[in-house]
Design a protein around this motif. Structure first.
Motif, PDB file in Angstrom:
ATOM      1  N   VAL A 132       0.847  -1.185   0.000  1.00  9.44           N
ATOM      2  CA  VAL A 132       0.000   0.000   0.000  1.00  9.44           C
ATOM      3  C   VAL A 132       0.884   1.236   0.000  1.00  9.44           C
ATOM      4  CG1 VAL A 132      -1.704   1.345   1.279  1.00  9.44           C
ATOM      5  CG2 VAL A 132      -1.896  -1.148   1.173  1.00  9.44           C
ATOM      6  N   GLU A 133       0.697   2.110  -0.992  1.00 10.51           N
ATOM      7  CA  GLU A 133       1.445   3.360  -1.001  1.00 10.51           C
ATOM      8  C   GLU A 133       0.765   4.362  -0.080  1.00 10.51           C
ATOM      9  OE1 GLU A 133       3.521   6.735  -3.836  1.00 10.51           O
ATOM     10  OE2 GLU A 133       2.473   5.040  -4.780  1.00 10.51           O
ATOM     11  N   CYS A 134       1.576   5.017   0.753  1.00  9.13           N
ATOM     12  CA  CYS A 134       1.066   5.919   1.775  1.00  9.13           C
ATOM     13  C   CYS A 134       1.591   7.337   1.558  1.00  9.13           C
ATOM     14  CB  CYS A 134       1.503   5.443   3.166  1.00  9.13           C
ATOM     15  SG  CYS A 134       1.070   3.724   3.519  1.00  9.13           S
ATOM     16  N   PHE A 164      -0.619  -9.364   0.076  1.00 15.14           N
ATOM     17  CA  PHE A 164      -0.343  -8.098   0.747  1.00 15.14           C
ATOM     18  C   PHE A 164       1.068  -8.131   1.323  1.00 15.14           C
ATOM     19  CE2 PHE A 164      -0.374  -5.745   4.877  1.00 15.14           C
ATOM     20  CZ  PHE A 164      -0.271  -4.478   4.319  1.00 15.14           C
ATOM     21  N   GLY A 165       1.893  -7.160   0.885  1.00 19.19           N
ATOM     22  CA  GLY A 165       3.300  -7.174   1.286  1.00 19.19           C
ATOM     23  C   GLY A 165       3.691  -6.156   2.330  1.00 19.19           C
ATOM     24  N   GLY A 166       2.868  -5.111   2.525  1.00 17.55           N
ATOM     25  CA  GLY A 166       3.240  -4.112   3.527  1.00 17.55           C
ATOM     26  C   GLY A 166       2.933  -2.703   3.076  1.00 17.55           C
ATOM     27  N   LEU A 167       3.768  -1.767   3.524  1.00 19.69           N
ATOM     28  CA  LEU A 167       3.558  -0.340   3.295  1.00 19.69           C
ATOM     29  C   LEU A 167       4.754   0.262   2.584  1.00 19.69           C
ATOM     30  CD1 LEU A 167       2.312   0.636   6.879  1.00 19.69           C
ATOM     31  CD2 LEU A 167       0.881   0.133   4.880  1.00 19.69           C
ATOM     32  N   MET A 168       4.506   1.294   1.809  1.00 17.81           N
ATOM     33  CA  MET A 168       5.566   2.024   1.121  1.00 17.81           C
ATOM     34  C   MET A 168       5.248   3.508   1.151  1.00 17.81           C
ATOM     35  SD  MET A 168       5.513   3.662  -2.118  1.00 17.81           S
ATOM     36  CE  MET A 168       6.797   4.710  -2.804  1.00 17.81           C
ATOM     37  N   GLU A 198       4.891  -7.204   6.197  1.00 18.99           N
ATOM     38  CA  GLU A 198       6.201  -7.835   6.085  1.00 18.99           C
ATOM     39  C   GLU A 198       7.275  -6.794   5.812  1.00 18.99           C
ATOM     40  OE1 GLU A 198       5.592 -10.477   2.848  1.00 18.99           O
ATOM     41  OE2 GLU A 198       4.008 -11.604   3.867  1.00 18.99           O
ATOM     42  N   VAL A 199       6.913  -5.784   5.033  1.00 14.28           N
ATOM     43  CA  VAL A 199       7.851  -4.736   4.628  1.00 14.28           C
ATOM     44  C   VAL A 199       7.224  -3.385   4.902  1.00 14.28           C
ATOM     45  CG1 VAL A 199       9.047  -3.664   2.665  1.00 14.28           C
ATOM     46  CG2 VAL A 199       8.887  -6.163   2.812  1.00 14.28           C
ATOM     47  N   VAL A 200       8.014  -2.475   5.454  1.00 16.10           N
ATOM     48  CA  VAL A 200       7.640  -1.059   5.526  1.00 16.10           C
ATOM     49  C   VAL A 200       8.783  -0.317   4.842  1.00 16.10           C
ATOM     50  CG1 VAL A 200       7.088   0.924   6.974  1.00 16.10           C
ATOM     51  CG2 VAL A 200       6.327  -1.372   7.648  1.00 16.10           C
ATOM     52  N   SER A 201       8.507   0.157   3.641  1.00 15.12           N
ATOM     53  CA  SER A 201       9.554   0.684   2.767  1.00 15.12           C
ATOM     54  C   SER A 201       9.546   2.209   2.768  1.00 15.12           C
ATOM     55  CB  SER A 201       9.342   0.154   1.345  1.00 15.12           C
ATOM     56  OG  SER A 201      10.390   0.545   0.501  1.00 15.12           O
ATOM     57  N   ASN A 202      10.625   2.778   3.265  1.00 17.19           N
ATOM     58  CA  ASN A 202      10.811   4.228   3.318  1.00 17.19           C
ATOM     59  C   ASN A 202      11.776   4.626   2.207  1.00 17.19           C
ATOM     60  OD1 ASN A 202      10.558   6.843   4.361  1.00 17.19           O
ATOM     61  ND2 ASN A 202      12.210   6.558   5.839  1.00 17.19           N
ATOM     62  N   GLY A 203      11.844   5.914   1.857  1.00 15.89           N
ATOM     63  CA  GLY A 203      12.698   6.294   0.740  1.00 15.89           C
ATOM     64  C   GLY A 203      13.271   7.684   0.840  1.00 15.89           C
TER      65      GLY A 203
END
Length: 353
Positions: A132-134, A164-168, A198-203
């Motif tokens: 899910v893109e946040c 469902f893989g997490g947040l981005m 499972e993943v919280v992807s920051n950038g």
């Protein structure tokens, strides 16, 4: 072996020693803080540098468009994250073909995007991982609240062919605290809904040295760090000595005492200012200001210079925004010191599809 002085202009120079130092510096930081690194290739668009980042410890790469993913997959890279809403039958078909040969994950921020992905991947041998893109403050794509993140995560989890893989997120620069709170709240809400991410992807590169403060994040996706640029120096990410990409230009006119014209305009330097004065830093004349760009001309104000360049002199310019420059040239020249190592094609250049 030739030297920089022998190159025709305009040209893009990539300092290999600085690239290596930048890659190692950020990988070491991520390792020290227990963060996985998934670098964004939009800055360099070169499989060789994507592979080098993985050799140093990155868990995979990030791309922005399907075309970039296809180029990287063709080069043998098998762990790719594509944080973009994939819309329309043509792109969905290409995504499905990619997913059949590599591990690829994508993002969604709407039920419509999820529906298209599910219709494409229902019945597939391997489900497609969707994050899910946040919108944690950038004001671009993304769900607007942790509650919306949970609702969309539930839809993804219930959709045939999807996992469902997490947040981005791609956060706004300088808003580390707000980003950290948003993601922490969303993660807690997902756990409460029995959908632990499972993943919280920051950038992002501008706040890279504070990435560890975003406690909910499991990985970080920096891009510009590999080359750096004038904007990143302004954000205190590094110094001008860390900037690996420069544009080599020639002074082609000196119509007045305080004006010089170079053979690099908006097609070489990019018109991005990113809030700064001028269109790049001239290494040999830091007091000079690149005040204007037309397509093939750059106008330099020399008023504050004690010494001034002559017609025919070659100048190395640190651009405001390195990522755009990579997409303006078919090839770049790899250097070490003043020596030319190799000129290489920018494989993913122009892949905006």
């Amino acid at each position: 072996m030739s030297t920089i002085a022998e190159l025709d202009t305009p040209a893009v120079l990539i300092d290999l020693d600085r690239v290596e130092a930048n890659l190692k510096r950020v990988q070491d930081y991520a390792d020290a803080h227990g963060l996985k690194l998934r670098p964004h290739i939009k800055t360099h668009k070169l499989p060789r540098f994507a592979k080098r980042a993985i050799e140093l410890g990155a868990v995979g790469i990030t791309v922005q468009k399907l075309g970039e993913a296809e180029v990287m997959a063709d080069a043998g890279i098998t762990e790719i994250f594509l944080p973009y809403n994939i819309i329309g039958p043509a792109k969905l078909a290409r995504l499905k073909a990619l997913a059949a040969r590599i591990n690829i994950a994508v993002t969604a921020d709407s039920p419509q995007t999820v529906a298209g992905l599910s219709a494409t991947f229902a019945g597939a041998t391997k489900p497609l991982t969707v994050l899910v893109e946040c919108d944690t403050g950038m004001g671009r794509c993304g769900v607007q609240s942790p509650a919306e993140a949970v609702a969309l995560a539930q839809k993804i989890a219930a959709s045939p062919g999807l996992h469902f893989g997490g947040l981005m997120t791609y956060p706004a620069a300088g808003q580390v605290e707000a980003n950290a709170k948003w993601l922490a709240d969303a993660k807690a809400a997902l756990i409460a809904a029995n959908l632990p991410p499972e993943v919280v992807s920051n950038g992002g590169t501008p706040d890279i040295w504070r990435a560890h403060e975003v406690k909910a994040a499991t990985e970080h996706r920096p891009g510009t760090y590999i080359y750096m640029d004038r904007f990143q120096v302004a954000k205190n990410v590094g110094s001008f000595a860390d900037c690996a990409l420069t544009v080599l230009a020639t002074v082609v006119s000196r119509p007045t005492e305080n004006r010089a014209i170079i053979d690099a305009g908006s097609k070489a330097l990019t018109s991005d200012t990113l809030g700064m004065t001028g269109f790049g830093l001239i290494e040999a004349y830091p007091e000079a200001v690149i005040v204007g760009l037309s397509e093939e001309h750059g106008t330099i104000d020399l008023t504050n210079c004690t010494t001034k360049p002559a017609i025919g002199e070659k100048l190395r310019i640190i651009p405001n925004h390195a990522c755009v420059v990579s997409n303006l040239f078919d090839s770049v020249t790899l250097i070490s010191g003043n020596q030319v190592i190799e000129t290489v094609h920018v494989d993913a250049r122009g892949r905006v599809d």
